[in-house]
Design an enzyme around this catalytic site. Structure first.
Site, short mmCIF file in Angstrom:
data_model
loop_
_atom_site.label_atom_id
_atom_site.label_comp_id
_atom_site.label_asym_id
_atom_site.label_seq_id
_atom_site.Cartn_x
_atom_site.Cartn_y
_atom_site.Cartn_z
N THR A 138 31.77 10.06 38.59
CA THR A 138 33.00 9.86 39.35
C THR A 138 32.78 8.90 40.53
OG1 THR A 138 34.47 11.03 40.89
CG2 THR A 138 32.35 12.03 40.52
N ASP A 139 33.87 8.31 41.01
CA ASP A 139 33.79 7.48 42.22
C ASP A 139 33.64 8.34 43.47
OD1 ASP A 139 36.37 8.55 42.38
OD2 ASP A 139 37.37 6.62 42.72
N GLU A 140 33.86 9.67 43.34
CA GLU A 140 33.83 10.52 44.54
C GLU A 140 32.43 10.63 45.13
OE1 GLU A 140 36.32 13.99 44.44
OE2 GLU A 140 37.56 13.15 42.84
N TYR A 170 31.99 19.48 44.87
CA TYR A 170 32.11 18.79 43.58
C TYR A 170 31.35 17.47 43.59
CZ TYR A 170 34.16 15.65 40.07
OH TYR A 170 34.32 14.72 39.06
N LYS A 190 27.96 16.19 41.55
CA LYS A 190 28.00 15.03 40.64
C LYS A 190 26.97 13.99 41.12
CE LYS A 190 30.26 14.21 37.54
NZ LYS A 190 30.11 14.51 36.07
N ASP A 224 46.27 20.93 54.58
CA ASP A 224 45.40 19.96 53.94
C ASP A 224 44.18 20.63 53.31
OD1 ASP A 224 44.64 17.47 53.14
OD2 ASP A 224 44.38 16.64 55.16
N GLY A 244 38.00 18.80 54.50
CA GLY A 244 37.14 17.65 54.18
C GLY A 244 37.77 16.66 53.23
N HIS A 245 39.10 16.61 53.21
CA HIS A 245 39.84 15.78 52.25
C HIS A 245 39.49 14.29 52.40
CE1 HIS A 245 44.13 15.28 50.35
NE2 HIS A 245 43.18 14.74 49.60
P1 NAD Z 1 37.69 18.99 32.71
O1 NAD Z 1 37.42 20.00 33.77
O2 NAD Z 1 39.07 18.79 32.22
O3 NAD Z 1 36.80 19.34 31.42
C1 NAD Z 1 35.46 19.75 31.51
C2 NAD Z 1 35.02 20.29 30.15
O4 NAD Z 1 33.64 20.68 30.25
C3 NAD Z 1 35.81 21.54 29.72
O5 NAD Z 1 36.14 21.45 28.35
C4 NAD Z 1 34.82 22.68 29.95
O6 NAD Z 1 35.00 23.77 29.03
C5 NAD Z 1 33.48 21.98 29.69
N1 NAD Z 1 32.36 22.65 30.39
C6 NAD Z 1 32.34 23.08 31.69
N2 NAD Z 1 31.15 23.66 31.95
C7 NAD Z 1 30.41 23.56 30.81
C8 NAD Z 1 29.09 23.96 30.46
N3 NAD Z 1 28.30 24.59 31.35
N4 NAD Z 1 28.65 23.70 29.21
C9 NAD Z 1 29.44 23.06 28.31
N5 NAD Z 1 30.71 22.69 28.58
C10 NAD Z 1 31.17 22.93 29.81
O7 NAD Z 1 37.05 17.65 33.26
P2 NAD Z 1 37.53 16.14 33.01
O8 NAD Z 1 38.57 15.79 33.99
O9 NAD Z 1 37.77 15.94 31.57
O10 NAD Z 1 36.20 15.36 33.44
C11 NAD Z 1 35.19 15.05 32.47
C12 NAD Z 1 34.06 14.32 33.18
O11 NAD Z 1 34.56 13.14 33.78
C13 NAD Z 1 33.42 15.13 34.31
O12 NAD Z 1 32.04 14.93 34.27
C14 NAD Z 1 34.03 14.56 35.57
O13 NAD Z 1 33.15 14.67 36.66
C15 NAD Z 1 34.22 13.10 35.16
N6 NAD Z 1 35.33 12.39 35.84
C16 NAD Z 1 36.58 12.94 35.89
C17 NAD Z 1 37.62 12.22 36.50
C18 NAD Z 1 39.03 12.78 36.54
O14 NAD Z 1 39.90 12.17 37.20
N7 NAD Z 1 39.34 13.86 35.87
C19 NAD Z 1 37.37 10.98 37.06
C20 NAD Z 1 36.07 10.45 37.00
C21 NAD Z 1 35.06 11.17 36.36
P1 TYD Z 2 43.19 16.02 42.32
O1 TYD Z 2 44.07 15.79 41.14
O2 TYD Z 2 42.72 17.41 42.60
O3 TYD Z 2 41.96 15.00 42.22
P2 TYD Z 2 40.79 14.63 43.32
O4 TYD Z 2 40.80 15.59 44.43
O5 TYD Z 2 39.57 14.73 42.47
O6 TYD Z 2 41.09 13.22 43.77
O7 TYD Z 2 43.97 15.52 43.60
C1 TYD Z 2 44.39 14.19 43.74
C2 TYD Z 2 44.95 14.01 45.15
O8 TYD Z 2 46.13 14.82 45.27
C3 TYD Z 2 43.98 14.52 46.22
O9 TYD Z 2 44.07 13.63 47.34
C4 TYD Z 2 44.51 15.88 46.61
C5 TYD Z 2 46.01 15.76 46.36
N1 TYD Z 2 46.70 17.00 45.94
C6 TYD Z 2 47.85 17.40 46.60
O10 TYD Z 2 48.32 16.74 47.57
N2 TYD Z 2 48.49 18.54 46.19
C7 TYD Z 2 48.01 19.31 45.17
O11 TYD Z 2 48.61 20.38 44.84
C8 TYD Z 2 46.84 18.87 44.47
C9 TYD Z 2 46.26 19.66 43.32
C10 TYD Z 2 46.22 17.71 44.90
#
Ligand code: NAD
Ligand code: TYD
Length: 359
Positions: A132-134, A158, A162, A288, A291-292
């Protein structure tokens, strides 16, 4: 075949579905099925012999060894993670376990498997780590977007876990020669995203007449990428990414949270109008997130320059597809929004009393 971890989650499932619609190469999908994993998303693959599902925890070394030795994948794509920042604030232990210990365990299993491969297969093997970019922390308004050389500065449990997993992946290349490549992507949105994340949460709450909770002043910025574009980037990096490199993936779509919520409300006003008023009327400012991070932005030029990848969707086209998908797939949302999900909503929002009047 390829091995995908976390392929029943949001991005992993989109990746598996896209992969099997375009390739005849089989996928071994290894997922623990936590609250975030849903086999319903993969229903269309039920009778597809190219999709092999194994319910397993990446922290379980014995099972990872057995799956690798039985299925002999040419690559591991590691999506599995605990992925929700708010959940990491309420309960970080699970994040350390899956994101750090799980990645470590998978790297150990991958290394043992890779060492035993014939030399030609060793050279072709890849461990692709999806991150992730985070991990780069938070930007000020005038800072340049994150590049691949931006120092790590994670701020939430989180992103810290990562970041730790990214460092372990890097160490396994430099120390043991495991052929790894890492992607760091910005916020994804699109079909099959679990309804606790901002965009599906807002769609769901809007349709059921509930408040649309905006944290703080709503001016935090994220760089949104349609999930199909992220999956395309991962395919490119798997096929042509340079060994040991990291690639930033982003959509050049910096939006404030308020911009995003407004866009969703305006689309719903057009596609499923309320009898009176606008969905914007349901917006409610709430306490909020601790640590947002204020701003994320990705410089994705390396991926474009080296591999020719560019996002196919703009924010406008991607968000319209997404809102339409949720309108057409309420059944999927109802299925995944289990009792556990409802408990989470209570835990996360009960203490966030509205901070300002509804706008
Ligand atoms: P998600 O939470 O929707 O899915 C995670 C999946 O991993 C689920 O199916 C869960 O059952 C499985 N899982 C969790 N713990 C496990 C374990 N111990 N063993 C096996 N499986 C397990 O997540 P996502 O949004 O699909 O993200 C997928 C990846 O992409 C992550 O590594 C996340 O850090 C990265 N990522 C996500 C975003 C985003 O915006 N969602 C952006 C950048 C990177
Ligand atoms: P989120 O989808 O949880 O992704 P991330 O925190 O990984 O960026 O949240 C996206 C943005 O939206 C984040 O700045 C937090 C904000 N947010 C709200 O304002 N209200 C909400 O109910 C949620 C879940 C997120």
């Amino acid at each position: 075949m390829i091995l995908v971890t976390g392929g029943a989650g949001f991005i992993g499932a989109n990746f598996v579905l896209d992969w099997l619609s375009a390739s005849s190469e089989a996928v071994l999908n290894v997922d623990k099925l936590t609250y975030a994993g849903n086999l319903g998303t993969l229903k269309s693959l039920r009778s597809n012999p190219k999709h092999i599902f194994a319910r397993a925890d990446v922290c379980d070394r014995t099972v990872m060894d057995a799956l690798l030795s039985q299925h002999q994948p040419r690559a591991i794509l590691h999506f599995a993670a605990e992925s929700h920042v708010d959940r990491s604030i309420h309960g970080p232990a699970e994040f350390v376990q899956t994101n750090v210990v799980g990645t470590f365990t998978l790297l150990e299993a991958a290394l043992a498997y890779w060492k035993a491969l014939p030399v030609a297969d060793q050279a072709a093997f890849r461990f692709l780590h999806v991150s992730t970019d985070e991990v780069f922390g938070s930007l000020s308004p005038d800072d340049a977007p994150f590049s691949e050389t931006t120092p790590y500065a994670p701020n939430s449990p989180y992103s810290a876990t990562k970041a730790a997993s990214d460092h372990l992946v890097r160490a396994y290349l430099h120390t043991y020669g495991l052929p790894v490549v890492t992607t760091n992507c910005s916020n994804n949105y699109g079909p099959y995203q679990f309804p606790e994340k901002l965009i599906p949460l807002v769609i769901g709450n809007a349709l059921s007449g509930k408040p649309l909770p905006v944290y703080g002043d709503g001016r935090n910025i994220r760089d949104w990428l349609y999930v199909g574009d992220h999956c395309a980037a991962i395919r490119e990096v798997l096929a042509h990414g340079r060994l040991g490199e990291t690639y930033n993936v982003g959509g050049w779509n910096e939006k404030t949270n308020l911009d995003v919520v407004h866009a969703v409300c305006d689309l719903l006003d057009r596609l499923k109008a309320k009898p009176a008023g606008s969905y914007r009327d349901q917006i409610t400012y709430v306490a909020d997130r601790p640590g947002h991070d204020r701003r994320y932005a990705i410089d994705a030029r390396k991926l474009e320059r080296e591999l020719g990848w560019k996002p196919a969707e703009t924010f406008e086209t991607g968000i319209e597809k997404t809102v339409q998908w949720y309108l057409d797939n309420q059944e999927w949302v109802d299925e995944v929004a289990s009792g556990e999900y409802r408990k989470w909503v209570e835990a996360n929002y009960a203490l966030r009393a509205s901070t300002l009047s509804t706008q």
